[in-house]
Design a protein around this motif. Structure first.
Motif, PDB file in Angstrom:
ATOM      1  N   SER A 145       9.707   9.113   4.755  1.00 45.25           N
ATOM      2  CA  SER A 145       9.400   8.519   5.795  1.00 45.25           C
ATOM      3  C   SER A 145       8.786   7.141   5.908  1.00 45.25           C
ATOM      4  O   SER A 145       9.331   6.382   6.571  1.00 45.25           O
ATOM      5  CB  SER A 145       8.382   9.501   6.723  1.00 45.25           C
ATOM      6  OG  SER A 145       9.154  10.781   6.963  1.00 45.25           O
ATOM      7  N   ALA A 146       7.927   6.825   4.812  1.00 44.62           N
ATOM      8  CA  ALA A 146       7.488   5.573   4.846  1.00 44.62           C
ATOM      9  C   ALA A 146       8.375   4.647   4.187  1.00 44.62           C
ATOM     10  O   ALA A 146       8.567   3.524   4.724  1.00 44.62           O
ATOM     11  CB  ALA A 146       6.135   5.793   3.899  1.00 44.62           C
ATOM     12  N   LEU A 256       3.378   0.756  -1.814  1.00 45.77           N
ATOM     13  CA  LEU A 256       3.648   2.037  -1.063  1.00 45.77           C
ATOM     14  C   LEU A 256       3.397   3.107  -2.150  1.00 45.77           C
ATOM     15  O   LEU A 256       4.254   3.367  -2.922  1.00 45.77           O
ATOM     16  CB  LEU A 256       4.895   1.876  -0.566  1.00 45.77           C
ATOM     17  CG  LEU A 256       5.397   3.095   0.573  1.00 45.77           C
ATOM     18  CD1 LEU A 256       6.736   2.791   1.267  1.00 45.77           C
ATOM     19  CD2 LEU A 256       5.454   4.328  -0.061  1.00 45.77           C
ATOM     20  N   PRO A 257       2.089   3.902  -2.061  1.00 51.70           N
ATOM     21  CA  PRO A 257       1.148   3.732  -1.175  1.00 51.70           C
ATOM     22  C   PRO A 257       0.456   2.359  -1.518  1.00 51.70           C
ATOM     23  O   PRO A 257       0.328   1.753  -2.643  1.00 51.70           O
ATOM     24  CB  PRO A 257       0.190   4.820  -1.601  1.00 51.70           C
ATOM     25  CG  PRO A 257       1.393   5.678  -2.486  1.00 51.70           C
ATOM     26  CD  PRO A 257       2.067   5.047  -3.037  1.00 51.70           C
ATOM     27  N   TYR A 258      -0.226   1.935  -0.176  1.00 49.95           N
ATOM     28  CA  TYR A 258      -1.282   0.813  -0.544  1.00 49.95           C
ATOM     29  C   TYR A 258      -2.813   1.289  -0.541  1.00 49.95           C
ATOM     30  O   TYR A 258      -3.569   0.118  -0.986  1.00 49.95           O
ATOM     31  CB  TYR A 258      -1.033  -0.272   0.392  1.00 49.95           C
ATOM     32  CG  TYR A 258      -1.661   0.215   2.070  1.00 49.95           C
ATOM     33  CD1 TYR A 258      -2.742  -0.444   2.224  1.00 49.95           C
ATOM     34  CD2 TYR A 258      -1.114   1.220   2.724  1.00 49.95           C
ATOM     35  CE1 TYR A 258      -3.498   0.079   3.555  1.00 49.95           C
ATOM     36  CE2 TYR A 258      -1.520   1.233   4.001  1.00 49.95           C
ATOM     37  CZ  TYR A 258      -2.805   0.898   4.481  1.00 49.95           C
ATOM     38  OH  TYR A 258      -3.480   1.290   5.437  1.00 49.95           O
ATOM     39  N   ARG A 259      -3.115   2.221  -0.359  1.00 48.14           N
ATOM     40  CA  ARG A 259      -4.308   2.613  -0.289  1.00 48.14           C
ATOM     41  C   ARG A 259      -4.623   4.102  -0.832  1.00 48.14           C
ATOM     42  O   ARG A 259      -3.855   4.936  -0.630  1.00 48.14           O
ATOM     43  CB  ARG A 259      -5.133   2.590   1.190  1.00 48.14           C
ATOM     44  CG  ARG A 259      -6.679   2.836   1.132  1.00 48.14           C
ATOM     45  CD  ARG A 259      -6.871   2.696   2.623  1.00 48.14           C
ATOM     46  NE  ARG A 259      -8.461   3.197   2.828  1.00 48.14           N
ATOM     47  CZ  ARG A 259      -8.885   3.497   4.014  1.00 48.14           C
ATOM     48  NH1 ARG A 259      -8.189   3.437   5.338  1.00 48.14           N
ATOM     49  NH2 ARG A 259     -10.147   3.840   3.904  1.00 48.14           N
ATOM     50  N   ILE A 260      -5.563   4.039  -1.909  1.00 47.59           N
ATOM     51  CA  ILE A 260      -5.897   5.519  -2.373  1.00 47.59           C
ATOM     52  C   ILE A 260      -7.517   5.567  -2.288  1.00 47.59           C
ATOM     53  O   ILE A 260      -8.279   4.958  -2.828  1.00 47.59           O
ATOM     54  CB  ILE A 260      -5.649   5.404  -3.920  1.00 47.59           C
ATOM     55  CG1 ILE A 260      -4.050   5.107  -4.391  1.00 47.59           C
ATOM     56  CG2 ILE A 260      -5.491   7.151  -4.510  1.00 47.59           C
ATOM     57  CD1 ILE A 260      -3.050   5.824  -3.470  1.00 47.59           C
ATOM     58  N   TRP A 373      -2.775   6.082   1.576  1.00 41.99           N
ATOM     59  CA  TRP A 373      -2.030   5.803   2.816  1.00 41.99           C
ATOM     60  C   TRP A 373      -0.771   5.058   2.133  1.00 41.99           C
ATOM     61  O   TRP A 373      -0.684   3.905   1.563  1.00 41.99           O
ATOM     62  CB  TRP A 373      -2.769   4.702   3.203  1.00 41.99           C
ATOM     63  CG  TRP A 373      -4.006   5.242   4.284  1.00 41.99           C
ATOM     64  CD1 TRP A 373      -4.163   5.036   5.530  1.00 41.99           C
ATOM     65  CD2 TRP A 373      -5.098   6.005   3.959  1.00 41.99           C
ATOM     66  NE1 TRP A 373      -4.990   5.505   5.974  1.00 41.99           N
ATOM     67  CE2 TRP A 373      -5.874   6.162   5.076  1.00 41.99           C
ATOM     68  CE3 TRP A 373      -5.794   6.227   2.653  1.00 41.99           C
ATOM     69  CZ2 TRP A 373      -6.965   6.838   5.278  1.00 41.99           C
ATOM     70  CZ3 TRP A 373      -6.764   7.186   2.582  1.00 41.99           C
ATOM     71  CH2 TRP A 373      -7.476   7.470   3.916  1.00 41.99           C
ATOM     72  N   LEU A 374       0.392   5.669   2.653  1.00 41.91           N
ATOM     73  CA  LEU A 374       1.811   5.331   2.235  1.00 41.91           C
ATOM     74  C   LEU A 374       1.937   4.054   3.039  1.00 41.91           C
ATOM     75  O   LEU A 374       2.355   2.899   2.539  1.00 41.91           O
ATOM     76  CB  LEU A 374       2.843   6.332   2.475  1.00 41.91           C
ATOM     77  CG  LEU A 374       2.621   7.626   1.680  1.00 41.91           C
ATOM     78  CD1 LEU A 374       3.592   8.478   1.881  1.00 41.91           C
ATOM     79  CD2 LEU A 374       2.928   7.238   0.083  1.00 41.91           C
ATOM     80  N   ASP A 375       1.666   4.029   4.404  1.00 41.39           N
ATOM     81  CA  ASP A 375       1.661   2.799   5.170  1.00 41.39           C
ATOM     82  C   ASP A 375       0.561   3.241   6.134  1.00 41.39           C
ATOM     83  O   ASP A 375      -0.028   4.056   6.080  1.00 41.39           O
ATOM     84  CB  ASP A 375       2.893   2.422   5.642  1.00 41.39           C
ATOM     85  CG  ASP A 375       3.784   3.634   6.466  1.00 41.39           C
ATOM     86  OD1 ASP A 375       2.850   4.396   6.903  1.00 41.39           O
ATOM     87  OD2 ASP A 375       4.746   3.459   6.698  1.00 41.39           O
ATOM     88  N   GLU A 376       0.526   2.418   7.091  1.00 39.86           N
ATOM     89  CA  GLU A 376      -0.356   2.555   8.425  1.00 39.86           C
ATOM     90  C   GLU A 376       0.020   3.818   9.229  1.00 39.86           C
ATOM     91  O   GLU A 376      -1.173   4.549   9.785  1.00 39.86           O
ATOM     92  CB  GLU A 376      -0.323   1.380   9.237  1.00 39.86           C
ATOM     93  CG  GLU A 376      -1.082   0.109   8.823  1.00 39.86           C
ATOM     94  CD  GLU A 376       0.116  -0.557   7.979  1.00 39.86           C
ATOM     95  OE1 GLU A 376       1.196   0.023   7.810  1.00 39.86           O
ATOM     96  OE2 GLU A 376      -0.330  -1.500   7.163  1.00 39.86           O
ATOM     97  N   LYS A 377       0.969   4.436   8.961  1.00 38.35           N
ATOM     98  CA  LYS A 377       1.229   5.734   9.604  1.00 38.35           C
ATOM     99  C   LYS A 377       1.357   6.926   8.827  1.00 38.35           C
ATOM    100  O   LYS A 377       1.088   8.158   9.370  1.00 38.35           O
ATOM    101  CB  LYS A 377       2.951   5.478  10.394  1.00 38.35           C
ATOM    102  CG  LYS A 377       2.705   4.405  11.516  1.00 38.35           C
ATOM    103  CD  LYS A 377       4.166   4.311  12.259  1.00 38.35           C
ATOM    104  CE  LYS A 377       3.995   3.137  13.212  1.00 38.35           C
ATOM    105  NZ  LYS A 377       5.501   3.135  13.853  1.00 38.35           N
TER     106      LYS A 377
END
Length: 430
Positions: A145-146, A256-260, A373-377
């Motif tokens: 999806s991302a 992607l992901p940008y946050r762990i 967080w793969l992206d904001e969604k």
């Protein structure tokens, strides 16, 4: 000479004679950019070049050879530098050993020489492990999806491509070019997957550890799935920090992901059950998942099963925590933004935290998991309360047990310990 496990020496000896003429020819080598040299508590020195390779103890001769190859050069030039300290025979044996372990990397034009590179084998090529990841619909569909939201019209790189599934999805999502970086023997399977799914015109395999390779062009998006049950145990931080050099425009490039996040919850050890061993019998059911043709993967699994029998499909116990065994709210141990300076994350100083108790019981451990967080969604979580994933989560015992009741606050400290292979979370009572 250094002592290595007998199995590893068998591999080295079997390849040594075949490769000696290559080693003493025109190939140039340099010391791997992924090298970790770690001093053990007993004072011994251990080195490792990547998660896909074994660690080895180092002696003075090893370190001398690494220094000789601090810049790219041929074996003859390096031997001239170390000749006063070792014989040619010893030099050739040591060189072969370090090349086999990817501690010394064959290079050409500033990157890995794919014609001389030796792909890694072992754990990270286990088809059973990769099947577990491929059949995890939560994992793959979250990434899918991302990816479909973020790569159309972009140039993409994937760090650690494995079987190639994410690179295939990127091509299907409209990426103009995908560079799939893979250092293990699975690279050949990934290439078969690219052809089977008719994306080989847009997806190119780059052989080698990402920290040693160069790409033909700058990229816009970097895909990675370097997350372990212990979130940072696959050298995620160092790989992402180095990967920024691949971006065409570092200010606009996207991970992607940008946050762990590394997260924990307090648990009661007596309510911590384990899931039994499972046998992988339904590989046929992969076809049709994600709109991808898995024929090459399925054929490899069939062949391996014929050769090795059911033992190939054996999977060990892993821990899950029943909801009744969780006694506290979530506590975030680390929050890592891949686009920011991550050097501070590697600091192993203790970081304080608080477990806020919600249920009465005996607190004796923490369940550690990640949120990505793969992206904001799109957020992928391995929480005990999230849909089950192939990662699950791990339980680490605390030094002492505590009787707790709702409203209590238990102070803890966490550290990110660097080992010879990677970084690992430690959690203890404050």
């Amino acid at each position: 000479m250094v002592c290595l496990p007998p199995r590893l020496w068998t591999v080295l000896a079997g390849n040594l004679l075949l490769r000696t003429h290559h080693l003493m020819a025109q190939t140039q080598y340099w010391t791997s950019r992924g090298l970790i040299i770690h001093v053990e508590p007993d004072g011994s020195i251990v080195a490792n070049a990547s998660m896909s390779r074994p660690s080895i103890p180092m002696n003075a001769e090893h370190l001398l050879l690494l220094h000789a190859f601090k810049a790219a050069k041929g074996p003859e030039q390096a031997f001239d530098e170390v000749a006063p300290r070792m014989s040619r025979e010893f030099f050739e044996r040591l060189l072969a050993e370090l090349v086999e372990l990817d501690i010394l990397v064959p290079v050409v034009n500033g990157g890995v020489d794919a014609t001389q590179f030796l792909p890694a084998s072992g754990l990270w090529t286990d088809l059973c492990e990769h099947y577990e990841m491929l059949r995890d619909t939560v994992r793959v569909n979250s990434y899918k999806s991302a990816i479909f939201q973020n790569v159309r019209g972009k140039v993409v790189a994937e760090i650690g491509a494995g079987t190639g599934i994410l690179s295939i999805l990127a091509a299907q999502a409209g990426a103009t070019k995908v560079y799939a970086i893979e250092e293990t023997e699975l690279g050949s399977l990934a290439e078969e997957m690219f052809r089977a799914n008719k994306v080989d015109d847009r997806v190119t395999l780059i052989r080698g550890n990402s920290r040693n390779v160069t790409l033909p062009e700058g990229v816009d998006v970097i895909l990675h799935e370097l997350i372990n049950v212990d979130p940072f145990a696959e050298n995620l931080i160092t790989s992402i920090r180095d990967g920024k050099r691949f971006f065409r425009n570092p200010k606009e490039g996207r991970f992607l992901p940008y946050r762990i996040q590394a997260v924990c919850m307090g648990v009661s050890p007596r309510d911590t059950p384990t899931e039994g061993n499972r046998i992988l019998r339904d590989v046929e059911n992969l076809d049709g998942f994600y709109g991808v043709d898995f024929t090459p993967f399925r054929e490899r699994v069939r062949a391996a099963r014929r050769d090795l029998g059911a033992s190939l499909f054996f999977r060990g116990d892993y821990t899950r925590v029943a909801p009744k065994g969780i006694l506290t709210e979530e506590c975030v141990l680390r929050d890592v933004d891949c686009h920011q300076d991550m050097s501070r994350v590697l600091d192993d100083s203790p970081v304080p935290g608080v477990l806020r108790v919600t249920d009465a019981g005996v607190l004796g451990g923490v369940a550690i998991f990640f949120k990505a967080w793969l992206d904001e969604k799109h957020i992928l979580s391995a929480s005990p309360f999230a849909p089950p994933t192939c990662w699950g989560f791990m339980v680490k015992e605390l030094e002492h047990t505590l009787h707790v009741k709702p409203g209590d606050e238990v102070r803890i400290t966490s550290r990110l310990r660097t080992t010879a292979r990677s970084q690992r979370m430690e959690v203890n009572l404050a």
